[in-house]
Design a protein around this motif. Structure first.
Motif, mmCIF file in Angstrom:
data_model
loop_
_atom_site.group_PDB
_atom_site.id
_atom_site.type_symbol
_atom_site.label_atom_id
_atom_site.label_comp_id
_atom_site.label_asym_id
_atom_site.label_seq_id
_atom_site.Cartn_x
_atom_site.Cartn_y
_atom_site.Cartn_z
ATOM 1 N N HIS A 1 13.740 -1.551 13.476
ATOM 2 C CA HIS A 1 14.128 -0.718 12.335
ATOM 3 C C HIS A 1 13.023 0.259 11.924
ATOM 4 O O HIS A 1 13.260 1.180 11.163
ATOM 5 C CB HIS A 1 14.531 -1.600 11.148
ATOM 6 N N LEU A 2 11.816 0.075 12.447
ATOM 7 C CA LEU A 2 10.726 0.998 12.145
ATOM 8 C C LEU A 2 10.700 2.213 13.060
ATOM 9 O O LEU A 2 9.911 3.127 12.858
ATOM 10 C CB LEU A 2 9.379 0.278 12.235
ATOM 11 N N ASN A 3 11.558 2.243 14.053
ATOM 12 C CA ASN A 3 11.582 3.365 14.988
ATOM 13 C C ASN A 3 11.817 4.671 14.230
ATOM 14 O O ASN A 3 12.815 4.837 13.551
ATOM 15 C CB ASN A 3 12.673 3.149 16.036
ATOM 16 N N ARG A 4 10.855 5.569 14.328
ATOM 17 C CA ARG A 4 10.902 6.875 13.662
ATOM 18 C C ARG A 4 11.069 6.745 12.150
ATOM 19 O O ARG A 4 11.681 7.577 11.500
ATOM 20 C CB ARG A 4 11.987 7.742 14.259
ATOM 21 N N GLY A 5 10.506 5.709 11.573
ATOM 22 C CA GLY A 5 10.648 5.445 10.141
ATOM 23 C C GLY A 5 9.578 6.110 9.297
ATOM 24 O O GLY A 5 8.517 6.495 9.771
ATOM 25 N N ALA A 6 9.893 6.242 8.006
ATOM 26 C CA ALA A 6 8.948 6.708 6.997
ATOM 27 C C ALA A 6 8.803 5.577 5.979
ATOM 28 O O ALA A 6 9.785 5.131 5.396
ATOM 29 C CB ALA A 6 9.470 7.967 6.322
ATOM 30 N N VAL A 7 7.579 5.094 5.781
ATOM 31 C CA VAL A 7 7.320 3.936 4.929
ATOM 32 C C VAL A 7 6.406 4.334 3.782
ATOM 33 O O VAL A 7 5.321 4.884 4.001
ATOM 34 C CB VAL A 7 6.655 2.793 5.735
ATOM 35 N N LEU A 8 6.834 4.049 2.547
ATOM 36 C CA LEU A 8 5.998 4.239 1.369
ATOM 37 C C LEU A 8 5.242 2.940 1.143
ATOM 38 O O LEU A 8 5.853 1.881 0.957
ATOM 39 C CB LEU A 8 6.842 4.574 0.141
ATOM 40 N N VAL A 9 3.907 2.986 1.155
ATOM 41 C CA VAL A 9 3.089 1.793 0.984
ATOM 42 C C VAL A 9 3.005 1.448 -0.505
ATOM 43 O O VAL A 9 2.552 2.259 -1.319
ATOM 44 C CB VAL A 9 1.674 1.989 1.581
ATOM 45 N N LEU A 10 3.464 0.231 -0.859
ATOM 46 C CA LEU A 10 3.428 -0.244 -2.242
ATOM 47 C C LEU A 10 2.183 -1.065 -2.526
ATOM 48 O O LEU A 10 1.647 -1.023 -3.628
ATOM 49 C CB LEU A 10 4.671 -1.090 -2.542
ATOM 50 N N GLU A 11 1.755 -1.846 -1.552
ATOM 51 C CA GLU A 11 0.554 -2.671 -1.676
ATOM 52 C C GLU A 11 -0.146 -2.706 -0.322
ATOM 53 O O GLU A 11 0.509 -2.684 0.710
ATOM 54 C CB GLU A 11 0.895 -4.115 -2.038
#
Length: 65
Positions: A26-36
């Motif tokens: 599910h991380l393929n070509r993903g954009a992740v906002l880091v919360l911690e």
């Protein structure tokens, strides 16, 4: 946009188009906002910005404590 040596709270991580996440497709070509980010305790917690979810940010943070 610039590269970081380690993730920081509040940054957005972009998966490279050619990156292969065998264990987490599910991380393929993903954009992740880091919360911690704390590698000594919980590691990194983030939310995928470009995928639907039925969880809230509060749910994610409660699971980490």
């Amino acid at each position: 946009m610039h590269e970081l040596a380690v993730p920081e709270k509040g940054c957005v991580l972009l998966a490279q188009p050619h990156a292969v996440f065998v264990e987490q497709p599910h991380l393929n070509r993903g954009a992740v906002l880091v919360l911690e980010h704390d590698p000594t305790t919980y590691g990194t917690v983030g939310i995928l910005l470009d995928r639907p979810s039925n969880r809230t940010i509060g749910d994610l943070l409660r699971r980490r404590r």
